[in-house]
Design an enzyme around this catalytic site. Structure first.
Site, mmCIF file in Angstrom:
data_model
loop_
_atom_site.group_PDB
_atom_site.id
_atom_site.type_symbol
_atom_site.label_atom_id
_atom_site.label_comp_id
_atom_site.label_asym_id
_atom_site.label_seq_id
_atom_site.Cartn_x
_atom_site.Cartn_y
_atom_site.Cartn_z
ATOM 1 N N ARG A 50 10.663 2.639 -8.164
ATOM 2 C CA ARG A 50 9.967 3.147 -7.943
ATOM 3 C C ARG A 50 8.619 2.555 -6.736
ATOM 4 O O ARG A 50 8.126 1.249 -6.643
ATOM 5 C CB ARG A 50 8.664 2.712 -9.549
ATOM 6 C CG ARG A 50 9.363 3.366 -10.222
ATOM 7 C CD ARG A 50 8.244 3.120 -11.654
ATOM 8 N NE ARG A 50 8.183 3.720 -12.963
ATOM 9 C CZ ARG A 50 8.522 3.394 -13.959
ATOM 10 N NH1 ARG A 50 7.479 2.737 -14.302
ATOM 11 N NH2 ARG A 50 8.710 4.150 -15.218
ATOM 12 N N ASP A 52 6.454 1.900 -4.160
ATOM 13 C CA ASP A 52 4.935 1.120 -3.732
ATOM 14 C C ASP A 52 4.321 2.695 -2.798
ATOM 15 O O ASP A 52 5.042 3.380 -2.361
ATOM 16 C CB ASP A 52 4.062 -0.161 -3.276
ATOM 17 C CG ASP A 52 4.463 -1.356 -5.019
ATOM 18 O OD1 ASP A 52 4.983 -0.369 -5.584
ATOM 19 O OD2 ASP A 52 4.850 -2.114 -4.237
ATOM 20 N N TYR A 113 17.327 -2.373 1.565
ATOM 21 C CA TYR A 113 16.314 -2.720 1.627
ATOM 22 C C TYR A 113 15.688 -2.952 3.200
ATOM 23 O O TYR A 113 17.112 -4.124 3.533
ATOM 24 C CB TYR A 113 14.679 -2.944 0.877
ATOM 25 C CG TYR A 113 14.103 -2.477 -0.066
ATOM 26 C CD1 TYR A 113 13.318 -1.358 -0.185
ATOM 27 C CD2 TYR A 113 14.710 -2.969 -1.563
ATOM 28 C CE1 TYR A 113 12.707 -1.425 -1.226
ATOM 29 C CE2 TYR A 113 14.769 -2.244 -2.578
ATOM 30 C CZ TYR A 113 13.353 -1.697 -2.545
ATOM 31 O OH TYR A 113 13.101 -1.028 -3.994
ATOM 32 N N ARG A 200 9.173 -7.164 0.889
ATOM 33 C CA ARG A 200 7.426 -7.585 1.050
ATOM 34 C C ARG A 200 7.167 -9.069 0.882
ATOM 35 O O ARG A 200 6.085 -9.441 2.449
ATOM 36 C CB ARG A 200 6.722 -6.407 0.459
ATOM 37 C CG ARG A 200 6.675 -5.497 1.005
ATOM 38 C CD ARG A 200 5.613 -4.429 0.245
ATOM 39 N NE ARG A 200 4.409 -4.813 0.584
ATOM 40 C CZ ARG A 200 3.657 -4.050 -0.187
ATOM 41 N NH1 ARG A 200 3.684 -3.206 -1.261
ATOM 42 N NH2 ARG A 200 1.854 -4.232 0.277
#
Length: 262
Positions: A50, A52, A113, A200
């Site tokens: 999921r 952001d 990522y 992040r």
């Protein structure tokens, strides 16, 4: 009902993230609207992760059960037609029929990522909302050394969002590389799964190192503290991309073969 695995890409700019929400348009809502138009009845889509608000994807994986046994290429092309044929924020890159026990989230054994930063004085006009702009040069070697501290199995509480709902803060980070490509600094992370905002938060910390404001030792201390207040800031979402989801067998080998060097 046949189950299809969809590989999708999307531009998360202006969207509230993957998950359907009441406060704005989501990737899930866009995709499910296309599914409804394609097959004439609603169907729930389930994603591997999921993402952001503002986060992008080049290799998100979704599964969906459709009422008819269509050819995979017809599903791909039909959904893309109803997605706007390239005018929308979402596109289906590939579709394939999978077994009923395939689950986009729970069958995954790895996620990868990419985080993009550009360190130059002029603003990045063409990559606006797709890269984080840093006005001062980053020390990539120092960032790379600090990244090595975070690789392995650790309690990542210092890099975990306060609202994270994971049962445990302990994760195994398989890879965290920092490389320069021209004016762009790329951070690549791989693990079976990540905590909420973990990538992040790690990038925000590595940026402090690249700017000379933190040392490698301070990153070590932040990790050991197991306290979010001791970690670095959360990097903006616009630089983050979900690039790959790994599944056992063929997909796992493909990811290993295509892995970025060192």
């Amino acid at each position: 009902m046949p189950r299809y695995k969809l590989t999708i890409e999307y531009d998360g700019t202006g969207l509230v993230g993957w998950q359907r929400q009441d406060n704005g348009l989501s990737v899930q809502a866009i995709l499910e609207a296309a599914v409804l138009q394609f097959c004439g009845q609603p169907a729930e889509t389930v994603a591997a992760g999921r993402t952001d608000a503002g986060v992008h994807a080049t290799g998100q994986v979704v599964h969906v059960d459709l009422p008819k046994d269509w050819r995979a290429d017809r599903v791909r092309d039909g959904l893309n037609f109803w997605l706007g044929g390239g005018t929308a924020a979402v596109a289906v890159l590939a579709a394939e029929v999978v077994d009923d026990d395939f689950h986009a989230r729970f069958s995954a054994i790895g996620r990868r990522y990419l985080f993009r930063l550009i360190d130059r004085r002029p603003p990045p006009i063409l990559d606006r909302n797709r890269v984080v702009w840093v006005k001062r040069p980053l020390d990539v070697e120092a960032m790379r050394q600090a990244a090595q501290v975070l690789i392995g199995r650790h309690d990542f509480s210092s890099f975990r969002a306060v609202q994270c709902q994971a049962a445990s803060p302990v994760k195994t980070l398989d890879r965290l590389d920092v490389v320069r490509v021209g004016e762009e600094v790329r951070v690549m992370a791989a693990a079976r799964s990540f905590l909420h905002h973990q990538v992040r938060n790690m990038v925000g910390t590595l940026r402090l190192v690249g700017e000379g404001r933190w040392t490698v030792g301070r990153v070590e201390a932040a990790l050991a503290a197991c306290d979010r207040r001791q970690g670095g800031p959360t990097a903006p979402p616009c630089g983050l991309y979900l690039t790959d989801v790994v599944y056992a067998g063929r997909d796992e080998r493909k990811i290993q073969e295509n892995a970025d060097p060192g």
